[in-house]
Design a protein around this motif. Sequence first.
Motif, PDB file in Angstrom:
ATOM      1  N   LEU A 139     -12.534   4.488  23.444  1.00 19.64           N
ATOM      2  CA  LEU A 139     -12.858   3.292  24.219  1.00 19.64           C
ATOM      3  C   LEU A 139     -14.369   3.260  24.424  1.00 19.64           C
ATOM      4  N   ASP A 140     -14.996   2.134  24.112  1.00 17.60           N
ATOM      5  CA  ASP A 140     -16.447   2.006  24.280  1.00 17.60           C
ATOM      6  C   ASP A 140     -16.774   1.688  25.730  1.00 17.60           C
ATOM      7  N   LEU A 141     -17.591   2.555  26.333  1.00 15.20           N
ATOM      8  CA  LEU A 141     -18.087   2.334  27.690  1.00 15.20           C
ATOM      9  C   LEU A 141     -19.586   2.062  27.609  1.00 15.20           C
ATOM     10  N   TYR A 142     -20.054   1.157  28.448  1.00 12.88           N
ATOM     11  CA  TYR A 142     -21.466   0.796  28.471  1.00 12.88           C
ATOM     12  C   TYR A 142     -22.043   1.187  29.822  1.00 12.88           C
ATOM     13  N   PHE A 143     -23.148   1.927  29.790  1.00 16.27           N
ATOM     14  CA  PHE A 143     -23.776   2.435  31.002  1.00 16.27           C
ATOM     15  C   PHE A 143     -25.079   1.682  31.251  1.00 16.27           C
ATOM     16  N   ASP A 171     -26.393   6.096  24.791  1.00 20.42           N
ATOM     17  CA  ASP A 171     -26.424   5.632  23.407  1.00 20.42           C
ATOM     18  C   ASP A 171     -25.989   4.176  23.344  1.00 20.42           C
ATOM     19  N   VAL A 172     -26.137   3.594  22.155  1.00 23.14           N
ATOM     20  CA  VAL A 172     -25.687   2.212  21.968  1.00 23.14           C
ATOM     21  C   VAL A 172     -24.175   2.139  22.121  1.00 23.14           C
ATOM     22  N   PHE A 173     -23.466   3.094  21.497  1.00 27.33           N
ATOM     23  CA  PHE A 173     -22.014   3.170  21.629  1.00 27.33           C
ATOM     24  C   PHE A 173     -21.662   4.493  22.283  1.00 27.33           C
ATOM     25  N   ASN A 174     -21.052   4.420  23.452  1.00 29.86           N
ATOM     26  CA  ASN A 174     -20.599   5.603  24.169  1.00 29.86           C
ATOM     27  C   ASN A 174     -19.074   5.577  24.129  1.00 29.86           C
ATOM     28  N   THR A 175     -18.500   6.289  23.181  1.00 29.72           N
ATOM     29  CA  THR A 175     -17.064   6.245  22.942  1.00 29.72           C
ATOM     30  C   THR A 175     -16.398   7.472  23.539  1.00 29.72           C
ATOM     31  N   THR A 176     -15.248   7.245  24.172  1.00 35.88           N
ATOM     32  CA  THR A 176     -14.522   8.354  24.791  1.00 35.88           C
ATOM     33  C   THR A 176     -13.886   9.235  23.717  1.00 35.88           C
ATOM     34  N   ASP A 177     -13.725  10.518  24.049  1.00 33.99           N
ATOM     35  CA  ASP A 177     -13.079  11.459  23.130  1.00 33.99           C
ATOM     36  C   ASP A 177     -11.565  11.442  23.354  1.00 33.99           C
ATOM     37  N   ASN A 216      -9.810  13.225  25.216  1.00 34.65           N
ATOM     38  CA  ASN A 216      -9.464  13.436  26.628  1.00 34.65           C
ATOM     39  C   ASN A 216      -9.867  12.241  27.496  1.00 34.65           C
ATOM     40  N   GLY A 217     -10.403  11.182  26.883  1.00 35.31           N
ATOM     41  CA  GLY A 217     -10.834  10.001  27.627  1.00 35.31           C
ATOM     42  C   GLY A 217     -12.155  10.197  28.337  1.00 35.31           C
ATOM     43  N   VAL A 218     -12.941  11.167  27.885  1.00 38.26           N
ATOM     44  CA  VAL A 218     -14.191  11.525  28.572  1.00 38.26           C
ATOM     45  C   VAL A 218     -15.381  11.191  27.688  1.00 38.26           C
ATOM     46  N   VAL A 219     -16.450  10.698  28.306  1.00 32.27           N
ATOM     47  CA  VAL A 219     -17.720  10.499  27.629  1.00 32.27           C
ATOM     48  C   VAL A 219     -18.823  10.968  28.568  1.00 32.27           C
ATOM     49  N   GLU A 220     -19.815  11.665  28.012  1.00 32.77           N
ATOM     50  CA  GLU A 220     -20.935  12.176  28.799  1.00 32.77           C
ATOM     51  C   GLU A 220     -22.231  11.591  28.262  1.00 32.77           C
ATOM     52  N   ILE A 221     -23.103  11.159  29.194  1.00 35.18           N
ATOM     53  CA  ILE A 221     -24.430  10.696  28.796  1.00 35.18           C
ATOM     54  C   ILE A 221     -25.469  11.362  29.692  1.00 35.18           C
ATOM     55  N   LYS A 222     -26.663  11.502  29.152  1.00 29.66           N
ATOM     56  CA  LYS A 222     -27.760  12.071  29.933  1.00 29.66           C
ATOM     57  C   LYS A 222     -28.485  10.951  30.663  1.00 29.66           C
ATOM     58  N   PHE A 223     -28.766  11.200  31.926  1.00 29.44           N
ATOM     59  CA  PHE A 223     -29.489  10.224  32.740  1.00 29.44           C
ATOM     60  C   PHE A 223     -30.989  10.440  32.521  1.00 29.44           C
ATOM     61  N   PRO A 224     -31.779   9.376  32.340  1.00 24.90           N
ATOM     62  CA  PRO A 224     -33.227   9.542  32.131  1.00 24.90           C
ATOM     63  C   PRO A 224     -33.910  10.165  33.345  1.00 24.90           C
ATOM     64  N   LYS A 225     -34.889  11.032  33.098  1.00 25.79           N
ATOM     65  CA  LYS A 225     -35.573  11.732  34.189  1.00 25.79           C
ATOM     66  C   LYS A 225     -36.657  10.885  34.843  1.00 25.79           C
ATOM     67  N   ASP A 226     -37.166   9.884  34.148  1.00 30.01           N
ATOM     68  CA  ASP A 226     -38.326   9.146  34.628  1.00 30.01           C
ATOM     69  C   ASP A 226     -38.000   7.751  35.154  1.00 30.01           C
TER      70      ASP A 226
END
Length: 194
Positions: free
Chosen positions: A67-71, A84-90, A92-102
Amino acid sequence: MKSNKNLYGYFLRIILLAHLFFIGDFSMYGQDSLAVAEVSLSFSDEDDVKTIIATAVDASGVPIEELDLYFYVTRTFSELPIGDVFNTTDENGVVEIKFPKDLPGDTEGNVEIVVKIIESDLYNDFTLKVMKNWGIPTTILDQSEEKRSLWAAAANAPITLVLATSGMILVIWFIIGYIIFILYKISRIKVVSS
């Protein structure tokens, strides 16, 4: 010829009424028949890397795969995409993204993180908003302490810029006034008969 126009008018009215009464009942609504997906967020802040973890499950609690999730992060005028442009769940239904530091936040460093499901073929659109203290705190400068510069507010604009624009406006109004005066003088000229 006139009777044909009346006939066409009556025919158009009948079609319009039939459209309003009968065809209106068959209208389709975009996502009424789609399934409902639920997204939950958790956050990880390990080794100076901030990670957003989203888990997507359906109404029965089964993880949703691919499932494509948009952050996004809410900014002043729109939403800033992160990840990323496409954040697709694995699987287990989980997707991880890194939050920008700045990324700047409000005066306390709070940012609003938004997760969306948009235009999915199987699930309804979904939006989840969460406030998190992961931004860089911003300071609001006092306008009276700000120096004169081009990007400053109107009260702190450079004096040469204020004088130049005011001078141009006065010259334009003088030219408009002079043209009106000349037109008035022309209108007062009388025709000389010979």
